[in-house]
Structures are given as structure tokens and as C-alpha cells.
Design a protein around this motif. Sequence first.
Motif, PDB file in Angstrom:
ATOM      1  N   GLU A 138       0.841  -1.193   0.000  1.00 25.33           N
ATOM      2  CA  GLU A 138       0.000   0.000   0.000  1.00 25.33           C
ATOM      3  C   GLU A 138       0.877   1.243   0.000  1.00 25.33           C
ATOM      4  N   THR A 139       0.335   2.325  -0.478  1.00 28.66           N
ATOM      5  CA  THR A 139       1.035   3.595  -0.450  1.00 28.66           C
ATOM      6  C   THR A 139       0.115   4.636   0.171  1.00 28.66           C
ATOM      7  N   GLU A 140       0.666   5.767   0.501  1.00 25.32           N
ATOM      8  CA  GLU A 140      -0.116   6.868   1.050  1.00 25.32           C
ATOM      9  C   GLU A 140       0.202   8.120   0.247  1.00 25.32           C
ATOM     10  N   TYR A 141      -0.724   9.047   0.257  1.00 28.60           N
ATOM     11  CA  TYR A 141      -0.450  10.381  -0.263  1.00 28.60           C
ATOM     12  C   TYR A 141      -0.309  11.298   0.936  1.00 28.60           C
ATOM     13  N   LYS A 142       0.869  11.897   1.083  1.00 26.07           N
ATOM     14  CA  LYS A 142       1.147  12.788   2.208  1.00 26.07           C
ATOM     15  C   LYS A 142       1.230  14.218   1.677  1.00 26.07           C
TER      16      LYS A 142
ATOM     17  N   TRP B 136       0.031  16.838  -2.917  1.00 18.81           N
ATOM     18  CA  TRP B 136       0.167  15.562  -2.217  1.00 18.81           C
ATOM     19  C   TRP B 136       1.157  14.697  -2.966  1.00 18.81           C
TER      20      TRP B 136
ATOM     21  N   VAL C 189      -3.976   2.887  -2.536  1.00 17.45           N
ATOM     22  CA  VAL C 189      -3.806   4.018  -1.642  1.00 17.45           C
ATOM     23  C   VAL C 189      -4.465   3.713  -0.308  1.00 17.45           C
ATOM     24  N   LYS C 190      -3.689   3.792   0.750  1.00 23.02           N
ATOM     25  CA  LYS C 190      -4.174   3.543   2.105  1.00 23.02           C
ATOM     26  C   LYS C 190      -4.973   4.746   2.565  1.00 23.02           C
ATOM     27  N   ARG C 191      -6.104   4.516   3.188  1.00 25.62           N
ATOM     28  CA  ARG C 191      -6.967   5.597   3.675  1.00 25.62           C
ATOM     29  C   ARG C 191      -6.801   5.778   5.160  1.00 25.62           C
TER      30      ARG C 191
ATOM     31  N   CYS D  57       2.858  10.766  -3.456  1.00 20.33           N
ATOM     32  CA  CYS D  57       2.784   9.319  -3.224  1.00 20.33           C
ATOM     33  C   CYS D  57       4.057   8.892  -2.496  1.00 20.33           C
ATOM     34  N   THR D  58       3.896   8.156  -1.400  1.00 21.82           N
ATOM     35  CA  THR D  58       5.068   7.737  -0.623  1.00 21.82           C
ATOM     36  C   THR D  58       5.847   6.623  -1.311  1.00 21.82           C
TER      37      THR D  58
END
Length: 99
Positions: free
Chosen positions: A50-54, A69, A97-99, A71-72
Motif C-alpha cells: 500500500e502507499t499513502e499520499y502525504k 500531495w 492508496v491507504k486511507r 505518493c510515498t
Amino acid sequence: MPDRVKVIRGLECCNAPNRHEGCPYDGAAHYNICTHHLLTDAIALLKEQETEYKPDGPDFIDGRMFTRWKCTSCQYFVCTEKGPPDMKYCPNCGRKVKR
């Protein structure tokens, strides 16, 4: 980080009834403990996918302020006016994408 090959081999052994010889998770005092270690490693491997948008800072487009934002996983940028991007998968790397 769990060893991917070890997890796959453990899942193959647990999926085959009465074939636990050679299981990399064998040796635990009880079958439930063996299964617990296997499932914990499998979950960790799945979460790594999974990835996150920070938030990466403000961005101004045509005089309006947006949040940039990142993507990690692949460092791809997305700009939104309100809140985090509403995406299930990164459009660049395809990771969930992790929520």
C-alpha cells in the motif's frame, strides 16, 4: 520486513493438508502459534504494497491555493483544492492508496 519466500512457502504448507514437513514456521510450540506468526508476516507483506499520499506543501495555480500531495511509493504529485486525493490507486505506480 518479513521474508516473502518464507511466507509463500508457509502458506503452501498450510494449504496442503497433512504436509507440514519443511514448513519454515514449523517448530512453534503449538499449531496456532505457527499460524499466528505466518499470518502476521503475510499481513505485513500486504501492507507494504500500500502507499499513502502525504501533504507536500501548498501550490498556487491561477491564483488559487491547492495542496500538493506526494505518493510515498513513487513520489508522484497530485494537487487538490480540498482534502486528500480521493483515489483508490496511484495513477503513476498503481499501488493501492491507504486511507
